[in-house]
Structures are given as structure tokens and as C-alpha cells.
Motif scaffolding. Structure first.
Motif, short mmCIF file in Angstrom:
data_model
loop_
_atom_site.label_atom_id
_atom_site.label_comp_id
_atom_site.label_asym_id
_atom_site.label_seq_id
_atom_site.Cartn_x
_atom_site.Cartn_y
_atom_site.Cartn_z
N GLU A 1 56.45 12.80 11.43
CA GLU A 1 57.83 13.20 11.15
C GLU A 1 57.99 14.71 11.27
OE1 GLU A 1 57.08 9.28 9.23
OE2 GLU A 1 56.06 11.23 9.10
N TYR A 2 57.00 15.44 10.78
CA TYR A 2 57.02 16.90 10.90
C TYR A 2 57.02 17.29 12.37
CZ TYR A 2 55.22 21.71 10.63
OH TYR A 2 55.03 23.06 10.79
N ASP B 1 65.97 20.48 6.03
CA ASP B 1 65.09 19.44 6.58
C ASP B 1 63.69 19.98 6.85
OD1 ASP B 1 67.20 17.70 6.45
OD2 ASP B 1 67.57 17.62 8.62
N HIS C 1 52.75 22.58 -0.38
CA HIS C 1 54.10 22.26 0.09
C HIS C 1 55.05 22.29 -1.10
CE1 HIS C 1 57.48 20.21 1.74
NE2 HIS C 1 57.11 18.97 1.43
N ASN D 1 62.78 10.94 6.62
CA ASN D 1 61.70 10.41 7.46
C ASN D 1 62.18 9.24 8.30
OD1 ASN D 1 59.99 12.31 6.42
ND2 ASN D 1 58.83 10.90 5.12
N LYS E 1 49.49 17.70 10.46
CA LYS E 1 50.79 17.30 9.93
C LYS E 1 51.18 15.88 10.38
CE LYS E 1 52.02 21.30 7.99
NZ LYS E 1 50.97 22.22 8.39
N ARG E 2 52.12 15.28 9.61
CA ARG E 2 52.60 13.93 9.90
C ARG E 2 53.47 13.90 11.15
NH1 ARG E 2 54.56 14.40 4.61
NH2 ARG E 2 56.63 14.18 5.50
N ILE F 1 64.31 10.52 11.17
CA ILE F 1 63.50 11.14 12.23
C ILE F 1 62.84 10.07 13.09
CG2 ILE F 1 61.48 12.58 12.70
CD1 ILE F 1 62.18 14.11 10.09
N LEU G 1 60.05 18.73 5.03
CA LEU G 1 58.89 18.20 5.74
C LEU G 1 57.62 18.97 5.39
CD1 LEU G 1 60.54 17.38 9.11
CD2 LEU G 1 59.41 15.78 7.60
N THR H 1 58.92 14.89 -0.44
CA THR H 1 59.05 13.86 0.60
C THR H 1 60.42 13.24 0.47
OG1 THR H 1 56.69 13.35 0.50
CG2 THR H 1 58.10 11.74 1.59
#
Length: 733
Positions: free
Chosen positions: A250-251, A281, A311, A396, A247-248, A399, A285, A391
Motif C-alpha cells: 500500500e505504501y 495519506d 511510524h 489501504n 514497506k508494504r 489503494i 502509511l 494504520t
């Protein structure tokens, strides 16, 4: 009371920083090899060193995943890697392979090991056995219900559970689907996620496909236990784990922060409410729909999202129509330039990046609820379809701009008196550092350096990992150059940072040892698994050459043949029957025969099982002839005899073990019939629901692979008549 640990994933250094600075107590990461997420970016050696230093500076632990099944040639390189990780101060390794675990425990007694969920521990006996082997923690299977988790924690065992993120639909460590279909082994970190693919359901009794609206029959929702933190803490578990090394950042940042808030609220006796904004939120994500999972005994309808494996974000509007390479949408909520959108047409999912938003034929940066907007697009899309935001560029940004959650609190004392040296002492509660200058201070001739000015300079530490809890000092009418205060401050905080960064256990290395084990020769060269009395009767004619086993306990007892213990056995009941094939860690004390579900793939695993009293071992069915020969040769080199091991050569293997069936009334399927699963290439897989309600997906095709090396043969004779069995046996005897 020891606080529960919040354990967070990181697949790269950006995500690692997000985990640390948003409140993780520990972060788990993978190196470039030997981890169950081979397709994450993962960390090279220099990054691992820097990650450990950063984490330890802030009081965060680092666990490294080495949780794959290992082949013979990989054991020594893996042990070398483990020693490197031990040397740089990694707090624990998360492991799967029994042989690698066994060797680590022998060679590196100060290295902490955690049993990965890939080790398939799902009952009290399994947890007890693993801890008695020397591991410090058990990551229980995601399918383990809370009452069994509590029975384990009541024994004082350190238990880690998953609380958030993607679910495997099969018990981890027990899925061969990816290996069989794509030659990408989930047990070796290269899972192709077969559970996320499209399938058809075939009614075997009526020889027809079942008409189902949804196609992703095996795809589960994502776990979300944010609203269950009190129950998790009170269950006695030591660590709650977030999934997501792919995962990114931000996640990782948001999920870590939310779970940190929920945990802290519990211990501070504050009410924590999961708000609509939090849910929104989290959905933005990543989510496939949320479930409380098997821990809280969710039913099938709550486990599966058979509509899409991707997703799904949140709905933001509906399509109106397509015209001149544009799609028109009426918004139910706001969007901004740069947002990601998706439309599911039923046949495919179309992604849109909102780089150009048209409103009334004009380009705009954002649009509000109720607006009708357009995007450039080449596809023709029907009206009335849901538009999903996957997205949110604004979220993002928010965060990534969160204030840093974490600083290390210190207490400061200083001394600034004439005829003495200026000194600063700081303590983080464990480590104390003292630094003094190299000049003798003198009384001020004119204006002394005030206490306020001294403390102002000492507290200028915003560029460090520290915050000052208390500051106290003594001073008189002394003059101190500001430059001198700053220099001592820099030195004392730099030394404390260095001490914390390099905090690690002593590395103890024991020489390699080979246990004294003996072989008990057995002339029987075939091991067979059967499910009918007819086949048992047939094979008794070959009793001098064939060992017979069955999963049917009554059949085993009545014929005095081997009983194959359930691979999924929450209560680990073996009925005190000594002629048992052990399929999971709950039976490690039984000895006898080790089943192929234990994922034995190297000579060290075989050696470990010999030390536990096993004399016959069924090797992993993922092992090919070359790897099996290497195992045999290396075992012989160390012990001067060939182990009594069996290679799988014929039958229908179990490819998945699923706790909550997708064959259920809850999901609109008539349970009265027999079914097969059909993939997009038309391959069929038999579906079998056993007495415990566990759904097994089995191969329909057979494998014949007569080897010419020193292991023996293992057959599965399910769904075959006696003539077929007799024909097959004749090829090997």
C-alpha cells in the motif's frame, strides 16, 4: 527532453506489482543474497524471472541491488549471480564493492552498473571517477547538496537521488555502529539500525548526563520531496528514487502514484499542488515526521525526530481515562474497525488494533469525530495522551482498489477482404507484429461481417497489458467467423507481449583476465594515524618501521608525513599533496595509499586499486583474521606476490559520519562542551565535530588484534599520550 525516471522499491512481488501498476518507470529489488536489505523478503530466481518479464511487458526497467561489501569467497558466487541476472534481462545492477564492480566490468561489458549510495559518492570528482571506471550511473549520497548535484549533472553524468523515505543518519557505506555493537554490518546488508535506539548524552567536561526530554538522539525524520519535483527535474538528475524495500504494497502503491502525478504534471505544464489529503495519506502509511533533507540544506531541527523512531501516523484523539481493562478516548477524527492505533506513554508505546470499538457500551464498526469510544486493553494509561492512527484500513482498501494506471498503447491495422486471408498488424512504436489466418475469406452470401463488429472483436483486450490508440482497416462485403477474428487477435497480442517480456540486451562474456601489476616492497610494517606533534616526534624514532599519517593538513605538511584526506569532502580538495591517504572516490586518481573508508574486503578490490596506482591499502576494519588471510592467499595465487595491505589492530575507529549534528543549539544542547554518547548498556562513544562540521562518533574502547599472517598493522593513536603510544608500539616492534 528525456523525462526523469521514477524509481520505486519492492521487497516482494505484491509490492512489485503495486510499483508497476501505479506508474514506476523502474523498480529496484533484491535477490536472496548480496543486497543491502537482507531482511526484506526479496526475490528468488523464479520470482526474479517473472518480475523482469512483467516489468518489461509494461515498459518498466528492473534494477537489482548487489550493493554490499563482499568477502573473498563471495566474489565468484556474486559474479555467477550477476551473470544470471544479466541473462534474464535485468536492466542494471546497483553495486557497492569495488572489486566486484571491477570484475563485472571486465567480464560482462554489456551489463549496466549503477554506483550505489553505499559507494559514498558525494562530490563531482567522485562521480567523474566512478563513471570513468565504466559505471553508467551514480546514486549520490543523500547528504549531497543540490548545488553539487547540479555540478555533476552539468558534466552529463547520469545521477540518481533519493526523494522519499527513510534516511540513514550516517553517510551510507561509512557506518560501523551496527557492526561494532551487534556484529551486524550495514555494509553487508544486516544493519541493526543503531540510529533508531535510545541514547543518553554525557557531558565529558562536567562528568554528568545532559537532561534531555527525548531519548532517540540519532533518529532522523523521513525524506519527502513531493513538493519539490520541479527543482529536482530542473537540476538535471536522471532518476528520483523512493526508499522502502521493507514497506508494504500500500505504501509503494500510494507513494508511486503521487510522485507519478507530480512528474507528469510538470511535463504537461500543469500545476501540481500537494493537498492536505495527500499529506495525510502519506503520514498514515508511514512517517517519522517529514524533512526536505540535506539536498535542500535542512537544519538539525528539521532533520531529527528525537521523540520516537517509529511510524507516528496521525493524531486521532486523546486518552480520557482507563477503567476495568478498557481505555476511553475522545476522537478528533474518524476511525474504523481494523484500524491500527498507538499511544506513547513516555516509557513505552502501546499498540492497539481496533477490532472491537465500544460506543455507549455497544460494539460499533466505526466512530466519528467527537465520539467517546473505548477499547479493551490490559495496560493502565494516563489521561491526556495523544492517540495516533498508524494504520487506516479504509485507506489501504482504497489503494488496493485503485484502477490500474498503466497500459501499453498500440496502433492496430487489419485487412478483411474477400479472396484473401484475414490479418491484424499491431505496433507499440518499437515492435511490429503481423498475424494472418489460414483460411481464404469469401464474400458473404447473406449478412456480411460489419466493420464495427470486426473492430469490436479486435478491441476486446481488457485481459491484456495493452490499450488501442488507433485502429484502421479495410474490408468489403466479407463474412468472417467471429471465432476466427478472436483467434488472430489473441495470437497477435500474445506475440507482442512475448517480444516485450523477453526484451533484453545481448549477453557478452569476456574471459577472466588478470592485469599485469607489480609490487614495490616496503620494509615499514606499521601504519599509524596521529593527531599531535608529540606523537609525531616520538614515532620519528621508529621512522624505518613506521609510516605516520594525520588528518591535520598543517601537521602533515610541516612534518612531511601522510595527510589523510577527509572522508566527507564535498569539494574533493587534496591540495595537490602527493603523500595522501585517500578516503573516498573523489581521490581515486591520486594513487598512493587507500584508506579503510573505501571498504576493501577482497583481493579483487585490492587488485583494482593497484591498477589505479595505489601501492598501499588499508583494509576494511570489519575484516577479521580469517577473511584477511583468504584475501592474501587468493591475491598471491593470482599475482605471485603478497599485496602491501594493512589490517586495523588498535585505536578508536569512526563509527558514524553525520552531516547535521545532534549537538546543536537548535536541539537544545550547549555546543561549548565535549560530549559522549551512551547506549542503554552504558557503553560510551566519543563525539567529535571536525573542521567541516561533520560529527563523528568514535569508539571509546580499543581493539588489539595482532595477526600472524602476511598483512601489516594499522593503528589510530588519537586521544593517547606519548607513554601510551610507546607502550603499544613496543608490543609490535
Amino acid at each position: 527532453m528525456k523525462k526523469i525516471e521514477l524509481l520505486v522499491p519492492a521487497g516482494n512481488f505484491e509490492a512489485f506489482r503495486a510499483a508497476v501498476f501505479n506508474g514506476a518507470d523502474a523498480v529496484y529489488i533484491g535477490g536472496k543474497n548480496f543486497g543491502a536489505r537482507a531482511f526484506a523478503n526479496n526475490f528468488d530466481h523464479e520470482e526474479l524471472i517473472q518480475a523482469v518479464k512483467l516489468a518489461h511487458l509494461y515498459g518498466v526497467k528492473v534494477y537489482v541491488t548487489m550493493n554490499t561489501m563482499l568477502y573473498e569467497d563471495e566474489i565468484e558466487p556474486a559474479l555467477k549471480e550477476a551473470l544470471f541476472l544479466h541473462t534474464i534481462g535485468v536492466d542494471a545492477l546497483i553495486v557497492q564493492d569495488l572489486g566486484f564492480t571491477y570484475e563485472c566490468l571486465k567480464r560482462y561489458p554489456n551489463l549496466e552498473l549503477h554506483a550505489s549510495t553505499q559507494m559514498h559518492v558525494h562530490n563531482l570528482e567522485g562521480a567523474v571517477n566512478i563513471v570513468e571506471c565504466g559505471l553508467s550511473r551514480v546514486v549520490v549520497a543523500r547528504e549531497t547538496p543540490l548545488d553539487i548535484v547540479k555540478s555533476i549533472t552539468r558534466k552529463g553524468i547520469d545521477v540518481e537521488i533519493f526523494a522519499h523515505g527513510a534516511l540513514c543518519i550516517s553517510y551510507s557505506g561509512q557506518c560501523l555502529m551496527s557492526s561494532v555493537l551487534f556484529n551486524r554490518s550495514g555494509n553487508r546488508g544486516t544493519c541493526a539500525q543503531c540510529c533508531r535506539l535510545q541514547y543518553k548524552l554525557h557531558n565529558d567536561d562536567n562528568n554528568c548526563d545532559v537532561k534531555l526530554e527525548d531519548k532517540y538522539l540519532l533518529s532522523p525524520k523521513d525524506l519527502n520531496l513531493l513538493d519539490s519535483i520541479p527543482e529536482l527535474i530542473e537540476s538535471g538528475v536522471s532518476s528520483i528514487k523512493i526508499e522502502g524495500r521493507m514497506k508494504r504494497k500500500e505504501y509503494v502503491g500510494l507513494i508511486t502514484r503521487l510522485y507519478r502525478q507530480a512528474i507528469d504534471a510538470y511535463y504537461e505544464k500543469h500545476e501540481f499542488k500537494v493537498t492536505d489529503r495527500m499529506i495525510n495519506d502519506m503520514k498514515l502509511l508511514f512517517n517519522r515526521g517529514f524533512t526536505h533533507g540535506h539536498l535542500f540544506s535542512a537544519d538539525s531541527k528539521d532533520i531529527y525526530n528525537q521523540h520516537t523512531p517509529n511510524h507516528i501516523g496521525i493524531p486521532v484523539g486523546k486518552t480520557l481515562y482507563s477503567s476495568k481493562n478498557q481505555i476511553f478516548i475522545k476522537l478528533d477524527s474518524d476511525i474504523n474497525q481494523g484500524d491500527g492505533l498507538r499511544v506513547n506513554t513516555g516509557d513505552k508505546e502501546i499498540g492497539i488494533i481496533a477490532n472491537k470499538i465500544y460506543k455507549n457500551d455497544l460494539l460499533v464498526n466505526s466512530a466519528k469525530r467527537g465520539d467517546i469510544i473505548a477499547f479493551d486493553i490490559n495496560d493502565k494509561i494516563a489521561s491526556g495522551l495523544d492517540v495516533l492512527k498508524t494504520t487506516d484500513i479504509k485507506l489501504n482498501k482504497e489503494i488496493n482498489e485503485y484502477p490500474i494506471y498503466r497500459k501499453v498503447g498500440v496502433d492496430v491495422t487489419y485487412k478483411a477482404i474477400s479472396n484473401d486471408k484475414f490479418s491484424i498488424t499491431i505496433s507499440d512504436g518499437v515492435n511490429t507484429v503481423f498475424k494472418e489466418g489460414d483460411i481464404i475469406l469469401e464474400k458473404a452470401q447473406n449478412r456480411p461481417t460489419s466493420k464495427e463488429r470486426i473492430e469490436e472483436q479486435i478491441t476486446k483486450i481488457n485481459d491484456t497489458a495493452f490499450k488501442i490508440n488507433t485502429i484502421n482497416g479495410i474490408t468489403d462485403d466479407v463474412f468472417i467467423p467471429i471465432k476466427h477474428i478472436n483467434e488472430i487477435r489473441r495470437q497477435v497480442f500474445a506475440e507482442l507481449a512475448n517480444i516485450r517480456e523477453n526484451n533484453k540486451k545481448e549477453v557478452v562474456i569476456y574471459p577472466t583476465s588478470i592485469p599485469d601489476i607489480t609490487n614495490i616492497p616496503d620494509e615499514k610494517v606499521l601504519f599509524t594515524e596521529v593527531n599531535s606533534q608529540d606523537i609525531v616526534d616520538l614515532l620519528k624514532d621508529y621512522s624505518d618501521r613506521v609510516m605516520i599519517a594525520t588528518r591535520d593538513y598543517d601537521l602533515a605538511i610541516s612534518n612531511d608525513i601522510y595527510y589523510i584526506s577527509p572522508n566527507i569532502n564535498e569539494n574533493s580538495l587534496y591540495n595537490n599533496y602527493k603523500k595522501t591517504v585517500i578516503s573516498e572516490c573523489g581521490g581515486l586518481k591520486m594513487g598512493g595509499i587507500a584508506g579503510y573508508n573505501l571498504n576493501i574486503a577482497n583481493s579483487y578490490s585490492v587488485e583494482f586499486l593497484y591498477t589505479k596506482g595505489f601501492k598501499k591499502i588499508l583494509l576494511s576494519s570489519e575484516l577479521n583474521e580469517i577473511e584477511t588471510k583468504k584475501l592474501m592467499d587468493m591475491f598471491f595465487k593470482r599475482h605471485s606476490f603478497s599485496p602491501d595491505v594493512y589490517s586495523y589492530v588498535y585505536g578508536k575507529r569512526d563509527l558514524m559520519y553525520i552531516k547535521k549534528s545532534f549537538i546543536s543549539k537548535e536541539l537544545g544542547v550547549d555546543e561549548r562542551y565535549n560530549y559522549s554518547l551512551v547506549d542503554i548498556k552504558g557503553r560510551k562513544f566519543k563525539i567529535d565535530i571536525n573542521r567541516q562540521g561533520i560529527t563523528q562518533i568514535k569508539e571509546n574502547d580499543t581493539v588489539i588484534n595482532k595477526n600472524d599472517y602476511n598483512s601489516r598493522y594499522y593503528f589510530i593513536f588519537n586521544d593517547m599520550d606519548t607513554n601510551q603510544v610507546k607502550s603499544i608500539i613496543s608490543k609490535f616492534l
